[in-house]
Motif scaffolding. Structure first.
Motif, PDB file in Angstrom:
ATOM      1  N   UNK A  82     -24.352   8.818 -14.485  1.00 36.74           N
ATOM      2  CA  UNK A  82     -24.973   9.651 -13.457  1.00 36.74           C
ATOM      3  C   UNK A  82     -24.337   9.454 -12.086  1.00 36.74           C
ATOM      4  N   UNK A  83     -23.761   8.295 -11.839  1.00 33.00           N
ATOM      5  CA  UNK A  83     -23.269   7.995 -10.491  1.00 33.00           C
ATOM      6  C   UNK A  83     -21.981   7.209 -10.566  1.00 33.00           C
ATOM      7  N   UNK A  84     -20.882   7.903 -10.387  1.00 27.42           N
ATOM      8  CA  UNK A  84     -19.579   7.249 -10.441  1.00 27.42           C
ATOM      9  C   UNK A  84     -19.297   6.453  -9.185  1.00 27.42           C
ATOM     10  N   UNK A  85     -18.489   5.439  -9.317  1.00 31.27           N
ATOM     11  CA  UNK A  85     -17.966   4.690  -8.178  1.00 31.27           C
ATOM     12  C   UNK A  85     -16.455   4.882  -8.228  1.00 31.27           C
ATOM     13  N   UNK A  86     -15.850   5.172  -7.077  1.00 32.84           N
ATOM     14  CA  UNK A  86     -14.400   5.363  -7.064  1.00 32.84           C
ATOM     15  C   UNK A  86     -13.767   4.474  -6.009  1.00 32.84           C
ATOM     16  N   UNK A  87     -12.493   4.157  -6.238  1.00 34.94           N
ATOM     17  CA  UNK A  87     -11.742   3.437  -5.212  1.00 34.94           C
ATOM     18  C   UNK A  87     -10.302   3.896  -5.290  1.00 34.94           C
ATOM     19  N   UNK A  88      -9.647   3.892  -4.133  1.00 35.72           N
ATOM     20  CA  UNK A  88      -8.278   4.382  -4.065  1.00 35.72           C
ATOM     21  C   UNK A  88      -7.441   3.502  -3.155  1.00 35.72           C
ATOM     22  N   UNK A  89      -6.308   3.054  -3.656  1.00 32.79           N
ATOM     23  CA  UNK A  89      -5.299   2.451  -2.793  1.00 32.79           C
ATOM     24  C   UNK A  89      -4.304   3.567  -2.503  1.00 32.79           C
ATOM     25  N   UNK A  90      -4.417   4.139  -1.315  1.00 31.38           N
ATOM     26  CA  UNK A  90      -3.644   5.341  -0.998  1.00 31.38           C
ATOM     27  C   UNK A  90      -2.345   5.072  -0.275  1.00 31.38           C
ATOM     28  N   UNK A  91      -2.247   3.911   0.372  1.00 34.34           N
ATOM     29  CA  UNK A  91      -1.000   3.586   1.077  1.00 34.34           C
ATOM     30  C   UNK A  91      -0.570   2.168   0.730  1.00 34.34           C
ATOM     31  N   UNK A  92       0.713   1.966   0.656  1.00 39.29           N
ATOM     32  CA  UNK A  92       1.306   0.646   0.427  1.00 39.29           C
ATOM     33  C   UNK A  92       2.490   0.506   1.366  1.00 39.29           C
ATOM     34  N   UNK A  93       2.570  -0.601   2.076  1.00 39.20           N
ATOM     35  CA  UNK A  93       3.742  -0.866   2.925  1.00 39.20           C
ATOM     36  C   UNK A  93       4.157  -2.319   2.742  1.00 39.20           C
ATOM     37  N   UNK A  94       5.414  -2.534   2.379  1.00 40.71           N
ATOM     38  CA  UNK A  94       5.895  -3.908   2.232  1.00 40.71           C
ATOM     39  C   UNK A  94       6.917  -4.224   3.319  1.00 40.71           C
ATOM     40  N   UNK A  95       7.013  -5.507   3.627  1.00 39.79           N
ATOM     41  CA  UNK A  95       8.057  -5.999   4.521  1.00 39.79           C
ATOM     42  C   UNK A  95       8.772  -7.134   3.813  1.00 39.79           C
ATOM     43  N   UNK A  96      10.035  -7.266   3.911  1.00 40.02           N
ATOM     44  CA  UNK A  96      10.936  -6.466   4.757  1.00 40.02           C
ATOM     45  C   UNK A  96      11.371  -5.136   4.124  1.00 40.02           C
ATOM     46  N   UNK A  97      10.901  -4.782   2.941  1.00 40.25           N
ATOM     47  CA  UNK A  97      11.267  -3.505   2.326  1.00 40.25           C
ATOM     48  C   UNK A  97      12.770  -3.410   2.094  1.00 40.25           C
ATOM     49  N   UNK A  98      13.286  -4.398   1.402  1.00 40.08           N
ATOM     50  CA  UNK A  98      14.703  -4.463   1.026  1.00 40.08           C
ATOM     51  C   UNK A  98      14.755  -4.729  -0.471  1.00 40.08           C
ATOM     52  N   UNK A  99      15.658  -4.070  -1.189  1.00 43.82           N
ATOM     53  CA  UNK A  99      15.660  -4.216  -2.650  1.00 43.82           C
ATOM     54  C   UNK A  99      15.961  -5.648  -3.094  1.00 43.82           C
ATOM     55  N   UNK A 100      16.590  -6.432  -2.249  1.00 37.32           N
ATOM     56  CA  UNK A 100      16.957  -7.792  -2.653  1.00 37.32           C
ATOM     57  C   UNK A 100      16.053  -8.850  -2.022  1.00 37.32           C
ATOM     58  N   UNK A 101      14.863  -8.450  -1.533  1.00 37.45           N
ATOM     59  CA  UNK A 101      13.965  -9.426  -0.906  1.00 37.45           C
ATOM     60  C   UNK A 101      12.595  -9.403  -1.569  1.00 37.45           C
ATOM     61  N   UNK A 102      12.050 -10.592  -1.844  1.00 34.04           N
ATOM     62  CA  UNK A 102      10.656 -10.716  -2.267  1.00 34.04           C
ATOM     63  C   UNK A 102       9.791 -10.305  -1.073  1.00 34.04           C
ATOM     64  N   UNK A 103       8.832  -9.380  -1.265  1.00 31.38           N
ATOM     65  CA  UNK A 103       8.027  -8.953  -0.108  1.00 31.38           C
ATOM     66  C   UNK A 103       7.218 -10.104   0.488  1.00 31.38           C
ATOM     67  N   UNK A 104       7.412 -10.335   1.775  1.00 32.18           N
ATOM     68  CA  UNK A 104       6.660 -11.367   2.463  1.00 32.18           C
ATOM     69  C   UNK A 104       5.332 -10.857   2.983  1.00 32.18           C
ATOM     70  N   UNK A 105       5.254  -9.559   3.241  1.00 35.21           N
ATOM     71  CA  UNK A 105       4.025  -8.946   3.738  1.00 35.21           C
ATOM     72  C   UNK A 105       3.776  -7.675   2.937  1.00 35.21           C
ATOM     73  N   UNK A 106       2.519  -7.432   2.600  1.00 39.15           N
ATOM     74  CA  UNK A 106       2.161  -6.161   1.971  1.00 39.15           C
ATOM     75  C   UNK A 106       0.810  -5.708   2.505  1.00 39.15           C
ATOM     76  N   UNK A 107       0.770  -4.489   3.011  1.00 42.02           N
ATOM     77  CA  UNK A 107      -0.490  -3.903   3.481  1.00 42.02           C
ATOM     78  C   UNK A 107      -0.870  -2.749   2.572  1.00 42.02           C
ATOM     79  N   UNK A 108      -2.115  -2.745   2.104  1.00 45.08           N
ATOM     80  CA  UNK A 108      -2.623  -1.604   1.328  1.00 45.08           C
ATOM     81  C   UNK A 108      -3.900  -1.094   1.968  1.00 45.08           C
ATOM     82  N   UNK A 109      -4.150   0.202   1.799  1.00 47.84           N
ATOM     83  CA  UNK A 109      -5.435   0.756   2.202  1.00 47.84           C
ATOM     84  C   UNK A 109      -6.350   0.707   0.986  1.00 47.84           C
TER      85      UNK A 109
END
Ligand SMILES: [Zn+2]
Length: 414
Positions: free
Chosen positions: A256-283
């Motif tokens: 009768x009553x759904x609950x929803x959640x969405x991660x709509x944005x993702x941003x990683x730093x340093x955002x380089x293909x050869x780097x493990x992300x040190x920072x990640x922000x999600x909404x």
């Protein structure tokens, strides 16, 4: 037949205000003004005229035998590349209701309102005109919002004859109408009615929202030289938290009553293909119709994010973005709405709304309810937005019945 007239009006409006990508009636712009001019022409065919309030909303009033007012609402504005029904269905079904009563006197006053800037597409502030009319708007919080071109909201409104600092004057003007009920017909914008194989539903309320940004901080490192076991990967922590939030929504949902959640944005730093992300922000945007369930979903998400952070050797910080409580429509009007739907379609599904609507703002002022028309493939805010013609006709007929029932119900109250 009256539903046909509404559909013909909708098609004429779409033809005049759409391009190859969809409807372009973005509030405060030239196409939106043209839509309102077109609406004026339609009104004058029926001897009706609109007057504007301090918040830029336009009202068409049919005085009744008694001064109390039943208000029908909608919005002619659209998102860029929008659909032909979102907002306009409510306004043009409302016009049909006025046409049906204009040669006589309705038992109480009937008013139609075309709200200004429901979508918030240009300045990212939804329900602008209706929140002016309800009095919930805080002008200082919107005055200096800017659009993509750097134009201030206050200046865009001034171009359209609206003084942002006087928008709240619309509230006493609304009170003077003695508003007793608010009705809004809208396309569902989701897949629920279609999945139930129903054309029309009574809306019980709108989801509450908890919106946050989660910032995971670990350590950026070289992708070749850092062993998996020694990484502090902020993205993986965020990803684990996102999956956990999906599980939480599933676990707390009921049929009768759904609950929803969405991660709509993702941003990683340093955002380089050869780097493990040190920072990640999600909404994280979480929604539910039951307030306790929404708070539970939030508490569980905080716990899950902390666990995902610890498991990956990173920290997590929450930043609050926006929240709104769930809103339940008036039980009496929901009942009338379900009756009208049942009489026309033989069924009376009741469902919550995920998106917010002007009806929530009007619900602060008077009892309110919405009726939904089924969405084809659940799509909206795009040019594919549609309702099968037979379902649209049935829904318009049901809505006109709801107007009749509400006028009688308000007239019957002392
Ligand atoms: Zn809408």
């Amino acid at each position: 037949m009256s539903a046909h007239d509404v559909i013909a009006d909708l098609r004429a409006l779409a033809a005049r205000t759409s391009d190859a990508h969809g409807a372009q009636r973005v509030a405060w712009g030239p196409v939106w003004r043209d839509a309102r001019r077109w609406f004026d022409e339609r009104l004058s065919c029926d001897g009706l005229r609109a007057e504007v309030d301090a918040a830029g909303n336009r009202w068409v009033t049919l005085p009744g035998a008694r001064p109390e007012t039943v208000v029908i609402g909608g919005h002619l504005d659209s998102v860029p590349n929008g659909g032909w029904l979102d907002g306009a269905l409510g306004v043009l079904a409302g016009l049909e209701a006025l046409r049906r009563y204009k040669d006589g006197t309705p038992p109480v006053t009937l008013a139609l309102v075309d709200f200004a800037d429901e979508e918030g597409a240009r300045f990212s502030r939804s329900l602008l005109g209706s929140s002016g009319a309800s009095g919930s708007l805080v002008p200082a919080t919107v005055r200096d919002l800017v659009d993509r071109d750097g134009t201030r909201l206050a200046d865009a409104l001034a171009e359209n004859g609206v003084d942002v600092d006087r928008m709240l004057d619309a509230r006493p003007a609304l009170d003077a109408r003695r508003p007793r009920a608010y009705l809004e017909l809208h396309i569902e914008q989701g897949p629920v009615l279609e999945s139930m194989r129903r054309s029309t539903g009574a809306v019980i309320g709108t989801y509450g929202v908890e919106r946050h940004v989660l910032r995971f901080v670990g350590q950026a490192a070289h992708s070749g030289s850092t062993p998996i076991a020694m990484r502090r990967d902020a993205f993986l922590a965020a990803a684990e938290a996102a999956l956990a939030c999906r599980d939480i929504a599933r676990r707390l949902s009921t049929p009768a009553a759904g609950v929803v959640c969405t991660v709509g944005t993702v941003a990683v730093e340093p955002s380089i293909v050869t780097a493990v992300p040190g920072v990640c922000e999600i909404s994280l945007d979480q929604r539910a119709i039951d307030p306790a369930t929404l708070q539970q979903a939030l508490a569980d998400a905080r716990e899950a994010a902390a666990r995902a952070a610890a498991a990956n050797g990173v920290s997590v910080a929450w930043r609050h973005v926006w929240r709104i409580d769930p809103f339940h429509f008036d039980a009496g009007l929901v009942g009338l709405c379900a009756d009208a739907v049942h009489e026309v379609t033989g069924h009376a599904p009741r469902l919550p709304s995920g998106p917010l609507h002007d009806a929530v703002e009007m619900g602060r002022v008077m009892p309110a309810v919405m009726m939904f028309a089924r969405s084809t493939n659940g799509l909206s805010h795009c040019q594919e937005e549609d309702t099968p013609e037979a379902a649209l006709e049935a829904t318009i007929e049901a809505f006109l019945r709801l107007v009749d029932k509400t006028l009688l119900a308000v007239a019957a109250t002392p």
